[in-house]
Design a protein around this motif. Structure first.
Motif, mmCIF file in Angstrom:
data_model
loop_
_atom_site.group_PDB
_atom_site.id
_atom_site.type_symbol
_atom_site.label_atom_id
_atom_site.label_comp_id
_atom_site.label_asym_id
_atom_site.label_seq_id
_atom_site.Cartn_x
_atom_site.Cartn_y
_atom_site.Cartn_z
ATOM 1 N N GLY A 36 0.802 -1.211 0.000
ATOM 2 C CA GLY A 36 0.000 0.000 0.000
ATOM 3 C C GLY A 36 0.829 1.253 0.000
ATOM 4 O O GLY A 36 0.305 2.353 0.210
ATOM 5 N N PHE A 37 2.128 1.113 -0.219
ATOM 6 C CA PHE A 37 3.020 2.265 -0.318
ATOM 7 C C PHE A 37 3.316 2.488 -1.798
ATOM 8 O O PHE A 37 2.473 2.274 -2.642
ATOM 9 C CB PHE A 37 4.320 2.030 0.464
ATOM 10 N N GLY A 38 4.512 2.939 -2.072
ATOM 11 C CA GLY A 38 4.945 3.071 -3.461
ATOM 12 C C GLY A 38 4.665 4.432 -4.045
ATOM 13 O O GLY A 38 3.916 5.246 -3.506
ATOM 14 N N ASN A 39 5.307 4.658 -5.201
ATOM 15 C CA ASN A 39 5.129 5.883 -5.972
ATOM 16 C C ASN A 39 5.440 5.558 -7.428
ATOM 17 O O ASN A 39 5.749 4.406 -7.749
ATOM 18 C CB ASN A 39 6.019 7.002 -5.416
ATOM 19 N N PRO A 40 5.353 6.522 -8.352
ATOM 20 C CA PRO A 40 5.579 6.202 -9.773
ATOM 21 C C PRO A 40 6.945 5.595 -10.072
ATOM 22 O O PRO A 40 7.117 4.957 -11.122
ATOM 23 C CB PRO A 40 5.414 7.558 -10.464
ATOM 24 N N TRP A 191 9.445 4.019 4.532
ATOM 25 C CA TRP A 191 7.995 4.224 4.563
ATOM 26 C C TRP A 191 7.471 4.386 5.988
ATOM 27 O O TRP A 191 6.273 4.251 6.242
ATOM 28 C CB TRP A 191 7.282 3.040 3.910
ATOM 29 N N LEU A 192 8.359 4.706 6.940
ATOM 30 C CA LEU A 192 7.945 4.780 8.343
ATOM 31 C C LEU A 192 6.844 5.808 8.561
ATOM 32 O O LEU A 192 5.912 5.578 9.342
ATOM 33 C CB LEU A 192 9.163 5.124 9.222
ATOM 34 N N LEU A 196 3.398 4.858 10.446
ATOM 35 C CA LEU A 196 2.914 5.468 11.680
ATOM 36 C C LEU A 196 1.534 6.090 11.480
ATOM 37 O O LEU A 196 0.679 6.042 12.383
ATOM 38 C CB LEU A 196 3.908 6.522 12.169
ATOM 39 N N ASP A 197 1.297 6.654 10.317
ATOM 40 C CA ASP A 197 -0.031 7.208 10.028
ATOM 41 C C ASP A 197 -1.095 6.119 10.108
ATOM 42 O O ASP A 197 -2.192 6.336 10.624
ATOM 43 C CB ASP A 197 -0.051 7.855 8.646
ATOM 44 N N ARG A 198 -0.754 4.923 9.593
ATOM 45 C CA ARG A 198 -1.751 3.845 9.523
ATOM 46 C C ARG A 198 -2.055 3.232 10.887
ATOM 47 O O ARG A 198 -3.096 2.590 11.049
ATOM 48 C CB ARG A 198 -1.285 2.755 8.554
ATOM 49 N N THR A 199 -1.169 3.409 11.859
ATOM 50 C CA THR A 199 -1.461 2.846 13.185
ATOM 51 C C THR A 199 -2.579 3.602 13.889
ATOM 52 O O THR A 199 -3.213 3.062 14.806
ATOM 53 C CB THR A 199 -0.208 2.888 14.089
ATOM 54 N N GLY A 200 -2.803 4.839 13.480
ATOM 55 C CA GLY A 200 -3.837 5.636 14.122
ATOM 56 C C GLY A 200 -3.418 6.227 15.459
ATOM 57 O O GLY A 200 -4.207 6.932 16.099
ATOM 58 N N ARG A 201 -2.182 5.988 15.872
ATOM 59 C CA ARG A 201 -1.696 6.523 17.151
ATOM 60 C C ARG A 201 -0.934 7.817 16.882
ATOM 61 O O ARG A 201 0.284 7.849 16.757
ATOM 62 C CB ARG A 201 -0.784 5.489 17.825
ATOM 63 N N THR A 202 -1.676 8.898 16.820
ATOM 64 C CA THR A 202 -1.050 10.182 16.521
ATOM 65 C C THR A 202 -0.110 10.632 17.641
ATOM 66 O O THR A 202 0.852 11.364 17.393
ATOM 67 C CB THR A 202 -2.124 11.260 16.294
ATOM 68 N N ASP A 203 -0.380 10.183 18.883
ATOM 69 C CA ASP A 203 0.506 10.573 19.985
ATOM 70 C C ASP A 203 1.906 10.003 19.799
ATOM 71 O O ASP A 203 2.924 10.710 19.968
ATOM 72 C CB ASP A 203 -0.085 10.116 21.327
ATOM 73 N N VAL A 204 1.981 8.718 19.403
ATOM 74 C CA VAL A 204 3.289 8.087 19.163
ATOM 75 C C VAL A 204 3.951 8.717 17.951
ATOM 76 O O VAL A 204 5.145 9.043 17.969
ATOM 77 C CB VAL A 204 3.121 6.564 18.984
ATOM 78 N N ARG A 205 3.160 8.889 16.889
ATOM 79 C CA ARG A 205 3.704 9.475 15.664
ATOM 80 C C ARG A 205 4.295 10.856 15.919
ATOM 81 O O ARG A 205 5.446 11.136 15.545
ATOM 82 C CB ARG A 205 2.602 9.568 14.601
ATOM 83 N N ASP A 206 3.537 11.705 16.593
ATOM 84 C CA ASP A 206 3.986 13.080 16.799
ATOM 85 C C ASP A 206 5.199 13.145 17.726
ATOM 86 O O ASP A 206 6.108 13.958 17.512
ATOM 87 C CB ASP A 206 2.847 13.925 17.378
ATOM 88 N N ARG A 207 5.206 12.303 18.765
ATOM 89 C CA ARG A 207 6.356 12.313 19.675
ATOM 90 C C ARG A 207 7.622 11.821 18.968
ATOM 91 O O ARG A 207 8.710 12.358 19.201
ATOM 92 C CB ARG A 207 6.052 11.431 20.895
ATOM 93 N N TYR A 208 7.460 10.815 18.113
ATOM 94 C CA TYR A 208 8.638 10.324 17.378
ATOM 95 C C TYR A 208 9.228 11.436 16.520
ATOM 96 O O TYR A 208 10.437 11.680 16.566
ATOM 97 C CB TYR A 208 8.271 9.129 16.488
ATOM 98 N N TRP A 209 8.406 12.099 15.732
ATOM 99 C CA TRP A 209 8.932 13.137 14.847
ATOM 100 C C TRP A 209 9.474 14.323 15.637
ATOM 101 O O TRP A 209 10.439 14.982 15.208
ATOM 102 C CB TRP A 209 7.861 13.587 13.861
ATOM 103 N N GLU A 210 8.898 14.585 16.795
ATOM 104 C CA GLU A 210 9.416 15.660 17.637
ATOM 105 C C GLU A 210 10.845 15.335 18.094
ATOM 106 O O GLU A 210 11.742 16.184 18.033
ATOM 107 C CB GLU A 210 8.495 15.839 18.854
#
Length: 556
Positions: A36-40, A191-192, A196-210
């Motif tokens: 479900g990832f990928g690009n042209p 594709w991390l 992370l978007d697909r897990t639905g855990r925005t708290d984990v996602r946002d803390r990781y990128w922070e």
């Protein structure tokens, strides 16, 4: 997926040759597009699965179809079953689980069947997805621990910049472990963000990128410590164990196959019976201070007591080159690694360019903090060093013989003995530059093109002396004086100007034996060629003569 089913079937029809008859087969799409990832620019990865007795080739076929890069691999059902079995068997030791093997299994388990759906599902059922999630999560967790422990060690050693890099690696691996437990087992980190978007855990996602964006760009040690502490706290929240902020749990341990020997003041370290590292004075002092098995902070404090300023980077170099290793109490050797990167292991630096390569008192180094790799394998290095010492002994013996011949008016004996001294000095010169085996004596003066241009004057002088004869006391005295000057010139060039006057007294002979013994010990350990058979007796006697009583000292 970014491509429709019809488009994938069309690409498959245009790519796949006619499958063999009489064989049950299937085709499945694997890789980033199937996930479900990928690009042209993403390639199309088809896996051909066949129920057959043959072993299909491992090499994939690469095609270009309708502007897309298509890769086709073939595996038998038996090969795939073996892969799954190998992953399951290795899962108890995540550190030994092959990344490529894990990746192959992951791609198949998350693939999209295109032909022969039943066969694809049969193969997938060999390893339940839930079990694979746990294996992958454990694999990433193991790597996260190793990276964060490495970062902790590097901070102790004052390597803040490198510590930040390993902290970031440990952070990524921690999040990949957590995501794998949530079903996102795709290995490639690129594709991390989508995972992370697909897990639905925005708290984990946002803390990781922070935390990722907060990584210090400078070598500020305080900032690096704060960042590591924050990442360790986040890792603990995500369930990672085994990385408390306790540097004293890190110990400096021995590496199998690493041997130390000292010649004069120079410390040499042999790695794996092959590579020789020569340590400068400060590096040697830090090395001699090591007591293996102690906690890293204590080892560092002891190294600082030697008077060497900032010993941490030297200890880091020893670790980097695989001369010592780090261990975590109760957790084995610290072996950090990165996905899709070079495998972990000791670094081999470019060989030293110091010339001449060695002296009778040890290898040449570039400076006091040098940890220089010698450009010779260990056995040849030791053989060249032994030849260097023995050549100087022959020089001393030849000068003594020449002096005696001149006193007796034995002019022809004197001429031949002088040539022997010149050849022995040239052998020392070649040996100091690492030439081994040596050219035969008559060829030495013609083979000086093997050595650096700075040795040309020595060669020219040697050629003159080799052509000299002796027919009178005056000629003999002149030849002896010029020969002594030539020997001094050679010894100054090879770091042997303090070589003992071997046959002058019992004390100088004992000094010569000790000097030879230092090199013979390591030469024998490496099975290097000994310069003379009698050298074995020197080894057996631990550097002493075999016959005189210990209390008696006789002039040789």
């Amino acid at each position: 997926m970014i491509l429709t089913e019809d488009r994938l079937q069309d690409l498959l029809d245009k790519s796949l040759a006619e499958p063999p008859g009489g064989v049950e087969w299937a085709v499945t799409l694997e890789g980033s597009i199937a996930e479900g990832f990928g690009n042209p620019s993403s390639d199309i990865d088809f896996l051909f699965v066949a129920r057959c007795a043959d072993q299909p080739p491992t090499m994939p076929s690469l095609l270009f179809v309708d502007g897309r890069r298509v890769e086709i691999r073939t595996r038998s059902v038996r090969q795939l079953a073996d892969q799954f079995r190998a992953v399951e068997q290795a899962s108890a030791r995540p550190g030994r689980l092959s990344e490529d093997l894990l990746n192959r299994c992951q791609r198949l388990l998350h693939s999209h069947p295109l032909r022969g759906h039943a066969l694809v599902e049969e193969v997938k059922a060999l390893l339940p997805v839930e079990r694979f999630r746990r294996i992958t999560a454990d694999w990433w967790a193991h790597r996260a621990r190793q990276s964060l422990r490495q970062a902790m060690a590097l901070l102790c050693l004052g390597e803040s910049g490198e510590a930040v890099d390993w902290t970031r690696a440990g952070l990524l691996q921690t999040v990949k472990s957590w995501a794998a437990g949530m079903g996102e087992t795709y290995l490639e980190p690129k594709w991390l963000s989508l995972q992370l978007d697909r897990t639905g855990r925005t708290d984990v996602r946002d803390r990781y990128w922070e935390l990722e964006t907060a990584a210090p760009a400078s070598r500020d040690a305080d900032a690096a410590r704060e960042h590591l502490s924050a990442c360790l706290a986040f890792a603990t929240e995500l369930g990672l164990t085994g990385v408390p902020r306790h540097p004293e749990r890190l110990t400096v341990a021995r590496v199998a196959g690493v041997t130390t020997w000292q010649a004069g003041e120079r410390v040499h370290v042999i790695r794996g019976r092959r590579d020789v590292f020569a340590l400068g004075d400060e590096a040697g002092a830090v090395w001699r201070s090591l007591v293996l098995g102690r906690p890293l902070p204590r080892v560092l404090a002891t190294a600082a007591d030697t008077g060497v300023a900032d010993p941490g980077p030297l200890l880091a170099a020893f670790l980097r080159y695989g001369l010592v290793r780090l261990a975590w109490k109760g957790g084995g050797t610290v072996t950090p690694s990165l996905p899709l990167a070079a495998p972990p292991g000791p670094v081999t630096p470019p060989p030293s360019t110091a010339q001449p390569l060695l002296s009778v008192h040890g290898a040449a180094v570039r400076g006091p903090r040098a940890v220089d790799l010698m450009p010779l394998p260990a056995d040849r290095f030791a053989a060249a060093a032994m030849a260097l010492v023995w050549s100087n002994v022959v020089v001393e013996n030849a000068v003594e013989d020449l002096t005696g011949a001149l006193r007796r008016g034995q002019w022809r004996v004197a001429a031949l003995t002088a040539r022997r001294a010149v050849h022995a000095a040239l052998r020392a010169l070649f040996s100091a530059h690492g030439v081994h085996p040596l050219p035969v004596d008559p060829d030495l003066v013609r083979r000086l093109d093997l050595l650096p241009p700075a040795t040309r004057p020595i060669g020219a002088r040697a050629g003159e002396l080799l052509r000299r004869g002796v027919d009178s006391a005056d000629h003999g005295a002149t030849l002896l004086a010029e020969l002594r000057a030539f020997i001094a010139q050679v010894r100054a060039a090879v770091g042997a100007d303090s070589f003992p006057l071997s046959f002058d007294s019992a004390d100088t002979w004992r000094a010569t034996l000790q000097l030879g013994y230092d090199w013979l010990r390591i030469g024998a350990h490496l099975d290097a060629e000994l310069p003379i058979e009698e050298a074995r007796d020197l080894l057996a006697g631990h550097g002493t003569q075999p016959h005189p009583a210990p209390s008696r000292h006789q002039d040789p």
